[in-house]
Each structure stands twice: as structure tokens, then as C-alpha cells.
Design a protein around this motif. Structure first.
Motif, short mmCIF file in Angstrom:
data_model
loop_
_atom_site.label_atom_id
_atom_site.label_comp_id
_atom_site.label_asym_id
_atom_site.label_seq_id
_atom_site.Cartn_x
_atom_site.Cartn_y
_atom_site.Cartn_z
N VAL A 100 24.63 105.22 53.52
CA VAL A 100 25.41 106.33 52.97
C VAL A 100 26.06 107.09 54.12
O VAL A 100 25.37 107.48 55.07
CB VAL A 100 24.50 107.28 52.16
CG1 VAL A 100 25.33 108.41 51.56
CG2 VAL A 100 23.77 106.52 51.08
N PRO A 101 27.38 107.30 54.08
CA PRO A 101 28.03 108.10 55.13
C PRO A 101 27.42 109.49 55.26
O PRO A 101 26.85 110.03 54.30
CB PRO A 101 29.49 108.17 54.65
CG PRO A 101 29.67 106.94 53.82
CD PRO A 101 28.35 106.73 53.12
N VAL A 102 27.52 110.05 56.43
CA VAL A 102 26.91 111.36 56.71
C VAL A 102 27.44 112.43 55.77
O VAL A 102 26.69 113.28 55.27
CB VAL A 102 27.16 111.76 58.18
CG1 VAL A 102 26.64 113.18 58.45
CG2 VAL A 102 26.50 110.77 59.12
N ASN A 103 28.74 112.41 55.52
CA ASN A 103 29.35 113.40 54.62
C ASN A 103 29.18 112.92 53.18
O ASN A 103 29.94 112.09 52.69
CB ASN A 103 30.83 113.58 54.96
CG ASN A 103 31.45 114.75 54.21
OD1 ASN A 103 30.73 115.62 53.70
ND2 ASN A 103 32.76 114.77 54.13
N ASN A 104 28.17 113.44 52.49
CA ASN A 104 27.86 113.02 51.12
C ASN A 104 27.26 114.19 50.35
O ASN A 104 26.97 115.24 50.92
CB ASN A 104 26.91 111.83 51.13
CG ASN A 104 25.53 112.19 51.66
OD1 ASN A 104 24.72 112.82 50.97
ND2 ASN A 104 25.27 111.83 52.93
N PHE A 105 27.05 114.01 49.06
CA PHE A 105 26.34 115.01 48.28
C PHE A 105 25.55 114.33 47.16
O PHE A 105 25.90 113.24 46.70
CB PHE A 105 27.30 116.07 47.71
CG PHE A 105 28.34 115.55 46.76
CD1 PHE A 105 28.07 115.42 45.40
CD2 PHE A 105 29.60 115.20 47.22
CE1 PHE A 105 29.04 114.95 44.53
CE2 PHE A 105 30.58 114.73 46.35
CZ PHE A 105 30.30 114.60 44.99
N ASP A 106 24.46 114.98 46.75
CA ASP A 106 23.65 114.49 45.63
C ASP A 106 24.39 114.74 44.34
O ASP A 106 25.01 115.80 44.16
CB ASP A 106 22.29 115.20 45.59
CG ASP A 106 21.45 114.87 46.81
OD1 ASP A 106 21.44 113.70 47.22
OD2 ASP A 106 20.81 115.81 47.35
N ASP A 107 24.30 113.78 43.40
CA ASP A 107 25.04 113.94 42.16
C ASP A 107 24.38 113.16 41.03
O ASP A 107 23.62 112.21 41.24
CB ASP A 107 26.49 113.45 42.34
CG ASP A 107 27.45 114.03 41.30
OD1 ASP A 107 27.04 114.94 40.56
OD2 ASP A 107 28.59 113.58 41.25
N TYR A 108 24.69 113.60 39.82
CA TYR A 108 24.34 112.87 38.60
C TYR A 108 25.41 111.79 38.44
O TYR A 108 26.60 112.09 38.33
CB TYR A 108 24.34 113.83 37.42
CG TYR A 108 24.25 113.18 36.07
CD1 TYR A 108 23.03 112.77 35.54
CD2 TYR A 108 25.40 113.00 35.29
CE1 TYR A 108 22.96 112.19 34.28
CE2 TYR A 108 25.33 112.43 34.04
CZ TYR A 108 24.11 112.02 33.54
OH TYR A 108 24.04 111.45 32.29
#
Length: 316
Positions: A100-108
Motif C-alpha cells: 500500500v502506498p504511503v499516502n492512503n486512508f482507511d475506508d469502507y
């Protein structure tokens, strides 16, 4: 499924329906075409479309493609999943190169037959399938716990979904194991995502009373037009069933969560427009805007009307 898609879903078309025909999904026209598997139809399709080899395993189509993550080209075997609205899903535990790239976010990520799917979203550098290349598509990386009940064929590392497929007219040839692709007007559309953090579902219907204006038409008597302005207009009521929209999920630290919205809030209006005048597709499109728009939402919570305002911000 119906509540999350926003339209009645009566069933699913399976692989046996595809096996004896050439099936075209035309995303521009929003139609599915069925062609007899004849030499004439095949020649016509081959002239206009790019032929891409696929494999059928457990009656499902798979295609080989490449992803570029952190400048590294990674060959991938992907399930072709027309029911998945995302561009690409990649499974981290299926290949040690998939990170996973460093710039990410948790999501549904959505609801499957096994329940809710959680994970992360991020942009990767490139996605390549046959001669087609996409720059910075948004990829979903589902948690291993969310997909532990999914049966994987050997070598599969993810899925290709509707956000890629909708950029083409797509023809499936199951019998000869080919996929045919032709660019459409959406090919160069930017890759966007739901910036609000709200997952909305259709939670039923409600009776709505609307006023309808009646207008008296002029009456001609002996070639003289009579129109009494005092009685020219009137009102009557009509009742119609309209959809009810509810917040089904809320991403942590999202703009919607930070402003105070909660799971279970019933949406009354969006930007001063009554919510039931939109379709679920239109609402989701609004929340996936390219621009950093401000959104005002009025909701009902515990029999109270509450108003919230937040800005759509691209964090990728």
C-alpha cells in the motif's frame, strides 16, 4: 444489494448466460447486447475492438495486467468483476511486491455476499492492460480479514472493476477466452473517489405530499374568449412514494465525520435541495466531485432536524 445500489435488484446474471454468446456491455449507451457467435459478428468485433486474452477458471473470467507501484512494474492476474464499482482491488498478502502506498486512508470498500469489506485506498502510479495505460488510478486494498472467506484461484492477486471497464465498450467471448475492448468517451476521465467519507444507502420509501397547480383553460363562446383570472388557477395535493436515504457508514476522520454527522442519520436535504429528488447515483456522484466543494446536509436524528456543513477535500 438493492439498498446499497439504490434500485431494485431481482437477481444476478451468471456465467452460464455468457458461455454460448458474445456479450457486449456498452457503458455509454447503458445497454447490454447479445450477439450470436457467428463468423460475421466475430469479424466485425475484431475489426473495431482490441482483442485481449483471458482465462476462465471456476466459470469466472481472469485477465493478466500490470500495475506500477513505487516505480516497480508488477504483473498481476485479476478477476474481471463488472459488479465491483472500484477501478482495481489488490490483495497485499497475495504477492510480496504489492504494498500500500504511503499516502492512503482507511475506508469502507463495500458490501459483499460475506458482509462488509474494509481496507485502504490509495493512488498507484500506473495500470496497464494490453495496449491501454491509466495514470494514477485509485486502488482499493481490502483487509485480509474482510476477504478470508473468498475462494481464490491460483495466482489471483485482485480484481479489475467498473471504474476501469466503464471507459470501454466491452465484449466478452467466453467460448474462445477473449475480451474485446474499445475506448469510449470516458476513457480519459479522471479517477475520483468519495471525498466526504459518507456511505449512503436507500433505506425504504415514504409518502410525500406535493402540491400541483391547476390551471383553467380559456373557454370560447360564440368566438369570444372567456378567462376569469380569479378562477384561473388552483391547487390540489398528490401523494407519491419517494426514497429515504440514510447514512450507512462513516469513514473515520473524514470531513463528514469531523463535522458531526453520524451513522443512522436520515438525510433530509443536500445543498438546500430535498434529498428524495435525487437518485442514489446522483448523490454519490456529487460526493465524488473533482472540486473541493462545500456540502450542506440537513438530517433527521432522534426526531430532530440538524444541519451540517463540510468541504470535499482530496487527501490523495
Amino acid at each position: 444489494m438493492s439498498s446499497h445500489i439504490g434500485i431494485p435488484v431481482n437477481g444476478v446474471i451468471g456465467s452460464s448466460f455468457f458461455i454460448n454468446n458474445l456479450i457486449e456491455i456498452n457503458y455509454d449507451k447503458r445497454k447490454v447486447f447479445f450477439y450470436k457467435d457467428s463468423r460475421r459478428n466475430r469479424r466485425r468485433i475484431e475489426r473495431r475492438y482490441k482483442k485481449v486474452p483471458i482465462t476462465l477458471e471456476d466459470a469466472k473470467p481472469y485477465v493478466n495486467a500490470n500495475v506500477v507501484i513505487d516505480s516497480e512494474l508488477i504483473p498481476t492476474k485479476l478477476l474481471i468483476d463488472v459488479g465491483n464499482s472500484d477501478a482495481i482491488w489488490l490483495f497485499q498478502n497475495a504477492n510480496h511486491k504489492i504494498k500500500v502506498p504511503v499516502n492512503n486512508f482507511d475506508d469502507y470498500l463495500g458490501k459483499g455476499f460475506s458482509g462488509d469489506v474494509e481496507g485502504k485506498r490509495a493512488r498507484i502510479s500506473e495500470f496497464l492492460i494490453s495496449d491501454f495505460k491509466f495514470i494514477k488510478p485509485i486502488v482499493a486494498f481490502p483487509d485480509s480479514s474482510s476477504i478470508k472467506h473468498v475462494t481464490m484461484v491460483p495466482g489471483r492477486v485482485g480484481s479489475i472493476g467498473g471504474e476501469i471497464l466503464r471507459r470501454f465498450s466491452v465484449v466478452f467471448d467466453y467460448q474462445n477466452e477473449f475480451l474485446y475492448l474499445k475506448k469510449n468517451r470516458r476513457y480519459f476521465a479522471p479517477f475520483v473517489y468519495n471525498k466526504s467519507g459518507i456511505e449512503i444507502r436507500h433505506s425504504g420509501v415514504q409518502w410525500v405530499k406535493e402540491t400541483v397547480q391547476l390551471r383553467a383553460f380559456p373557454i370560447t363562446v360564440d368566438h369570444v374568449e372567456i378567462n376569469d383570472d380569479k378562477k384561473a388557477t388552483g391547487l390540489k395535493y398528490k401523494f407519491q412514494l419517494k426514497p429515504v436515504f440514510e447514512i450507512a457508514n462513516l469513514r473515520k476522520n473524514s470531513p463528514a465525520a469531523k463535522c458531526g454527522l453520524l451513522k443512522g442519520d436520515v438525510i433530509i436535504s443536500i445543498n438546500k435541495n430535498i434529498a428524495y429528488k435525487y437518485s442514489l447515483e446522483q448523490i454519490n456522484s456529487m460526493l465524488r466531485s473533482e472540486e473541493d466543494k462545500w456540502i450542506t446536509i440537513e438530517v433527521e436524528r432522534d426526531h430532530q432536524l440538524l444541519k451540517f456543513r463540510f468541504q470535499l477535500i482530496d487527501i490523495l
